[in-house]
Design an enzyme around this catalytic site. Structure first.
Site, mmCIF file in Angstrom:
data_model
loop_
_atom_site.group_PDB
_atom_site.id
_atom_site.type_symbol
_atom_site.label_atom_id
_atom_site.label_comp_id
_atom_site.label_asym_id
_atom_site.label_seq_id
_atom_site.Cartn_x
_atom_site.Cartn_y
_atom_site.Cartn_z
ATOM 1 N N CYS A 35 64.735 22.077 33.263
ATOM 2 C CA CYS A 35 63.954 21.733 34.630
ATOM 3 C C CYS A 35 62.242 21.719 34.356
ATOM 4 C CB CYS A 35 64.596 23.672 34.311
ATOM 5 S SG CYS A 35 62.959 24.362 35.423
ATOM 6 N N CYS A 73 59.735 24.066 34.400
ATOM 7 C CA CYS A 73 60.048 24.960 33.500
ATOM 8 C C CYS A 73 59.214 24.299 32.495
ATOM 9 C CB CYS A 73 61.263 25.825 33.817
ATOM 10 S SG CYS A 73 61.862 25.742 34.928
ATOM 11 N N ASP A 74 59.374 23.331 31.354
ATOM 12 C CA ASP A 74 59.351 22.566 30.617
ATOM 13 C C ASP A 74 58.228 21.683 30.517
ATOM 14 O OD1 ASP A 74 60.757 24.601 29.941
ATOM 15 O OD2 ASP A 74 62.558 23.578 30.350
HETATM 16 C C1 LIG Z 1 67.011 26.493 30.154
HETATM 17 C C2 LIG Z 1 66.672 27.382 31.183
HETATM 18 C C3 LIG Z 1 64.922 27.402 31.146
HETATM 19 C C4 LIG Z 1 63.818 27.982 32.171
HETATM 20 N N1 LIG Z 1 63.241 27.698 32.370
HETATM 21 C C5 LIG Z 1 62.091 28.818 33.288
HETATM 22 C C6 LIG Z 1 60.665 29.082 32.793
HETATM 23 O O1 LIG Z 1 59.975 28.628 31.826
HETATM 24 N N2 LIG Z 1 60.490 29.675 34.389
HETATM 25 C C7 LIG Z 1 60.929 29.706 35.902
HETATM 26 O O2 LIG Z 1 60.128 30.630 36.383
HETATM 27 N N3 LIG Z 1 62.316 30.137 35.824
HETATM 28 C C8 LIG Z 1 62.834 28.982 34.284
HETATM 29 N N4 LIG Z 1 64.300 28.483 34.496
HETATM 30 C C9 LIG Z 1 65.223 29.176 35.763
HETATM 31 C C10 LIG Z 1 65.897 30.748 36.043
HETATM 32 O O3 LIG Z 1 65.965 30.673 34.851
HETATM 33 C C11 LIG Z 1 66.267 30.771 37.114
HETATM 34 O O4 LIG Z 1 65.734 30.276 38.547
HETATM 35 C C12 LIG Z 1 66.569 31.844 37.266
HETATM 36 O O5 LIG Z 1 66.956 32.703 36.212
HETATM 37 C C13 LIG Z 1 67.472 32.632 38.321
HETATM 38 O O6 LIG Z 1 68.034 33.663 38.834
HETATM 39 P P1 LIG Z 1 68.844 34.936 39.484
HETATM 40 O O7 LIG Z 1 69.022 36.151 39.512
HETATM 41 O O8 LIG Z 1 68.997 33.555 41.009
HETATM 42 O O9 LIG Z 1 70.080 34.036 38.213
HETATM 43 P P2 LIG Z 1 70.150 33.765 36.840
HETATM 44 O O10 LIG Z 1 69.785 34.357 35.865
HETATM 45 O O11 LIG Z 1 71.198 32.138 37.023
HETATM 46 O O12 LIG Z 1 71.301 34.391 36.957
HETATM 47 C C14 LIG Z 1 72.911 34.940 36.986
HETATM 48 C C15 LIG Z 1 73.558 36.074 36.687
HETATM 49 O O13 LIG Z 1 75.228 36.618 37.862
HETATM 50 C C16 LIG Z 1 75.863 36.749 36.637
HETATM 51 N N5 LIG Z 1 76.957 36.709 37.476
HETATM 52 C C17 LIG Z 1 77.516 35.372 37.906
HETATM 53 N N6 LIG Z 1 78.809 35.102 38.011
HETATM 54 C C18 LIG Z 1 78.964 36.665 38.447
HETATM 55 C C19 LIG Z 1 80.352 37.235 38.215
HETATM 56 N N7 LIG Z 1 81.654 37.076 39.385
HETATM 57 N N8 LIG Z 1 80.384 38.934 38.492
HETATM 58 C C20 LIG Z 1 79.220 39.458 37.756
HETATM 59 N N9 LIG Z 1 77.924 38.694 37.472
HETATM 60 C C21 LIG Z 1 77.780 37.764 37.590
HETATM 61 C C22 LIG Z 1 75.724 36.312 35.681
HETATM 62 O O14 LIG Z 1 76.206 36.734 34.262
HETATM 63 C C23 LIG Z 1 73.694 36.726 35.185
HETATM 64 O O15 LIG Z 1 73.740 37.811 34.929
HETATM 65 C C24 LIG Z 1 64.903 28.518 33.200
HETATM 66 C C25 LIG Z 1 66.451 28.112 33.095
HETATM 67 C C26 LIG Z 1 67.613 27.440 32.924
HETATM 68 C C27 LIG Z 1 68.691 27.386 32.721
#
Ligand SMILES: Cc1cc2nc3c(=O)[nH]c(=O)nc-3n(C[C@H](O)[C@H](O)[C@H](O)COP(=O)(O)OP(=O)(O)OC[C@H]3O[C@@H](n4cnc5c(N)ncnc54)[C@H](O)[C@@H]3O)c2cc1C
Length: 313
Positions: free
Chosen positions: A136, A139-140
């Site tokens: 990302c 992010c980084d």
């Molecule tokens: C290494 C890394 C670094 C990052 N750094 C940053 C940063 O510095 N700043 C920033 O803004 N963003 C950053 N991001 C991006 C950010 O993490 C994502 O945009 C954000 O987490 C997305 O949030 P979300 O709630 O959509 O889903 P996610 O964080 O992807 O969470 C998905 C959730 O759904 C759950 N889930 C999936 N399937 C099921 C199921 N069948 N039953 C129940 N639960 C389920 C999972 O367990 C998880 O809890 C980074 C991402 C990564 C990978």
């Protein structure tokens, strides 16, 4: 037979979108249940410093997610460690099956199952994830000011990430297996005009190399795809940019998707193609993919669900 739990709003996923939906739905007295899934806290639990979440100049990803969980809980959201394995959207209330044996029935469902960056799957990539290997740039990228970086990939994601990283890096090397890119022409034009970017054709990543203590990247070994010759490129960061996959397993056959499988929502809302099912966060977003945008969509989903339920009464 496991127990059956009924809720007005079932939130599936515990990333920023899910927990924010939990805060808003609880404060709207909807007594939501949030099922965390296999990765409680979501993607941010896999990273170290987060410097772009408002209110936190710097916070560790896992710490931020614990704060979000505590916030949702404090507002009254019931948080359950379970994985939803099936979701029946054909009847009301909607029925979700948990891996634990529990059945959840819900008047409305907020899908917040996120997305996953695609990785190459090599050991050294895994070892340095969060310590020089990233998926990302938004992010980084900021952590690599004035340093040399490599980007792996040849599609739109890779070219966009390479261009964005030139804002920080002294040099960006784009490494691609073939001698042409899949990215849109306009992006390619920008890439080739950018003096900070060098393209290395017919090469693939062989290994990420670095130091043990502190853990950090110092370069990559790359292999020529035709001759097999191995070369080393010094760099401080490796961005793997081979795409993302939204976690749509529960709904891909029933909800409309677009842009490579992301759940489609009505513009300016979180309403999906099935009334009563809402989607928020990376699951619906192929563009921004940030914690703060996901949290924003989680808020929208809870407000949309509240409105939907009020209209049903
Ligand atoms: C290494 C890394 C670094 C990052 N750094 C940053 C940063 O510095 N700043 C920033 O803004 N963003 C950053 N991001 C991006 C950010 O993490 C994502 O945009 C954000 O987490 C997305 O949030 P979300 O709630 O959509 O889903 P996610 O964080 O992807 O969470 C998905 C959730 O759904 C759950 N889930 C999936 N399937 C099921 C199921 N069948 N039953 C129940 N639960 C389920 C999972 O367990 C998880 O809890 C980074 C991402 C990564 C990978």
């Amino acid at each position: 037979m496991g127990e059956t739990k009924h809720t007005k709003v079932l939130i599936i996923g515990s990333g920023p979108a899910g927990y924010t939906a939990g805060v808003y739905a609880s404060r709207a007295m909807l007594e939501p249940i949030l099922v965390q899934g296999i990765e409680p806290g979501g993607q941010l639990t896999t990273t170290t410093e987060v410097e772009n979440y408002p209110g936190f100049t710097e916070v560790q990803g896992p710490d931020l997610m614990i704060k979000m969980q505590e916030h949702a809980q404090a507002m009254g959201c019931e948080i359950i460690g379970d994985i939803i394995t099936e979701l029946d959207t054909s009847r009301r209330p909607f029925v979700a099956k948990g891996d634990s044996g529990t059945t959840y029935t819900a008047d409305a469902v907020i899908l917040a199952t996120g997305a996953r960056a695609k990785w190459l799957g090599m050991e050294s990539e895994e070892k340095f994830k969060g310590f020089g290997v990233s998926a990302c740039a938004t992010c980084d990228g900021f952590f690599y000011r004035g340093q040399e970086i490599v980007v792996i990939g040849g599609g739109n994601t890779a070219v966009e990430e390479a261009l964005f990283l030139t804002n920080f890096a002294s040099k960006v090397t784009l490494i691609h297996r073939r001698d042409e890119l899949r990215a849109e022409k306009i992006l390619q034009d920008r890439l080739f005009k950018n003096e900070k970017i060098e393209t290395l054709w017919f090469h693939e990543l062989e290994e990420v190399i670095g130091t043990e203590s502190p853990l950090g990247v110092t370069g990559v070994k790359v292999k020529h795809t035709k001759t097999g010759e191995i070369n080393e490129i010094p760099c401080a960061g490796v961005f793997v940019a081979i795409g993302h996959a939204p976690a749509t397993e529960l709904v891909k056959d029933v909800l409309e998707t677009h842009n490579g499988g992301y759940v489609k929502v009505e513009a300016g809302s979180t309403r999906t193609s099935i009334p009563g099912i809402f989607a928020a966060g990376d699951l619906t977003d192929h563009v921004y993919r940030q914690a703060v945008t996901s949290a924003g969509m989680g808020c929208m989903a809870a407000l949309d669900a509240e409105k939907f339920l009020a209209e049903q009464e």
